[in-house]
Design a protein around this motif. Structure first.
Motif, mmCIF file in Angstrom:
data_model
loop_
_atom_site.group_PDB
_atom_site.id
_atom_site.type_symbol
_atom_site.label_atom_id
_atom_site.label_comp_id
_atom_site.label_asym_id
_atom_site.label_seq_id
_atom_site.Cartn_x
_atom_site.Cartn_y
_atom_site.Cartn_z
ATOM 1 N N GLU A 1 23.871 -38.542 -66.760
ATOM 2 C CA GLU A 1 22.573 -38.999 -67.259
ATOM 3 C C GLU A 1 22.376 -40.494 -66.991
ATOM 4 N N GLU A 2 23.443 -41.252 -67.143
ATOM 5 C CA GLU A 2 23.357 -42.695 -66.871
ATOM 6 C C GLU A 2 22.980 -42.940 -65.410
ATOM 7 N N CYS B 1 19.359 -42.036 -64.848
ATOM 8 C CA CYS B 1 18.500 -43.105 -65.392
ATOM 9 C C CYS B 1 18.516 -44.316 -64.461
ATOM 10 N N ARG C 1 16.499 -43.545 -61.380
ATOM 11 C CA ARG C 1 15.070 -43.449 -61.708
ATOM 12 C C ARG C 1 14.468 -44.852 -61.884
ATOM 13 N N GLU D 1 12.124 -45.344 -70.810
ATOM 14 C CA GLU D 1 13.237 -44.737 -71.539
ATOM 15 C C GLU D 1 14.522 -45.074 -70.824
ATOM 16 N N LYS D 2 15.535 -45.376 -71.605
ATOM 17 C CA LYS D 2 16.822 -45.755 -71.007
ATOM 18 C C LYS D 2 17.961 -45.049 -71.726
ATOM 19 N N THR D 3 19.018 -44.850 -71.000
ATOM 20 C CA THR D 3 20.244 -44.308 -71.563
ATOM 21 C C THR D 3 21.024 -45.455 -72.221
#
Length: 184
Positions: free
Chosen positions: A48-49, A52, A55, A156-158
């Motif tokens: 996921e990091e 992110c 992205r 949105e951020k991890t």
């Protein structure tokens, strides 16, 4: 707590995080920086990091917050323009250059963090590095990094990406304030 003595290591870990963008290297840089700062690492899903990170900063779609100064400083946001040339000139002034086979622009965040780290380290032996560092941070990095951070603030951020951006913001603020205080 910010500790100026750790600044070269902070910049090294930030550089590594923003440079590589791979799960293992992002994880290593994040854990090293948390350890250096005495912070606890958050439970992290590194897939996921990396998603992110890509992205926000890389793509394959248009990145939401490119990590290249030209994007923020050039009128048309084009890469490898006058901004990149100015940064390249500063690097040459201090004896730094990128390998010819790299596709990373000189004015990308990881390259600029590394230049700052280098200038801090050599400023211990040469006063010229102090003035170049001051000029580079105040008149270049400070001009675009806030625009970059504003773009990331809206996304949105991890946890690890958020932490690294927080540390980056804290370092820039501290560096600029320190430079302003030295002029008094």
């Amino acid at each position: 707590m910010y500790n100026a003595e750790n600044t070269p290591k902070v910049l090294e870990y930030l550089r590594d995080f923003f440079y590589f963008g791979t799960q293992d290297r992002m994880q290593r840089a994040y854990e090293q920086l948390c350890s250096l700062n005495g912070d606890t690492t958050a439970e992290t899903d590194w897939a996921e990091e990396q998603y992110c990170f890509n992205r926000l900063f890389v793509g394959p779609a248009s990145p939401l917050a490119p990590i290249v100064a030209s994007f923020y400083l050039e009128e048309d946001g084009a890469y490898n323009g006058q901004t990149t040339k100015c940064v390249r000139d500063i690097y040459q002034l201090i004896g730094l250059e990128l390998p010819e086979d790299t596709s990373i622009p000189e004015d990308s965040l990881p390259m600029e963090l590394d230049a700052c780290r280098y200038l801090i380290l050599i400023s211990r032996v040469t006063d010229e590095a102090v003035s170049v560092y001051g000029y580079f941070v105040r008149n270049h990095l400070n001009e675009w990094i806030h625009l970059f951070l504003e773009k990331t603030d809206r996304q949105e951020k991890t946890p690890a990406v958020e932490y690294m951006l927080f540390i980056l913001k804290r370092w820039v603020k501290s560096a600029v304030n320190e430079l302003i205080a030295q002029e008094v």
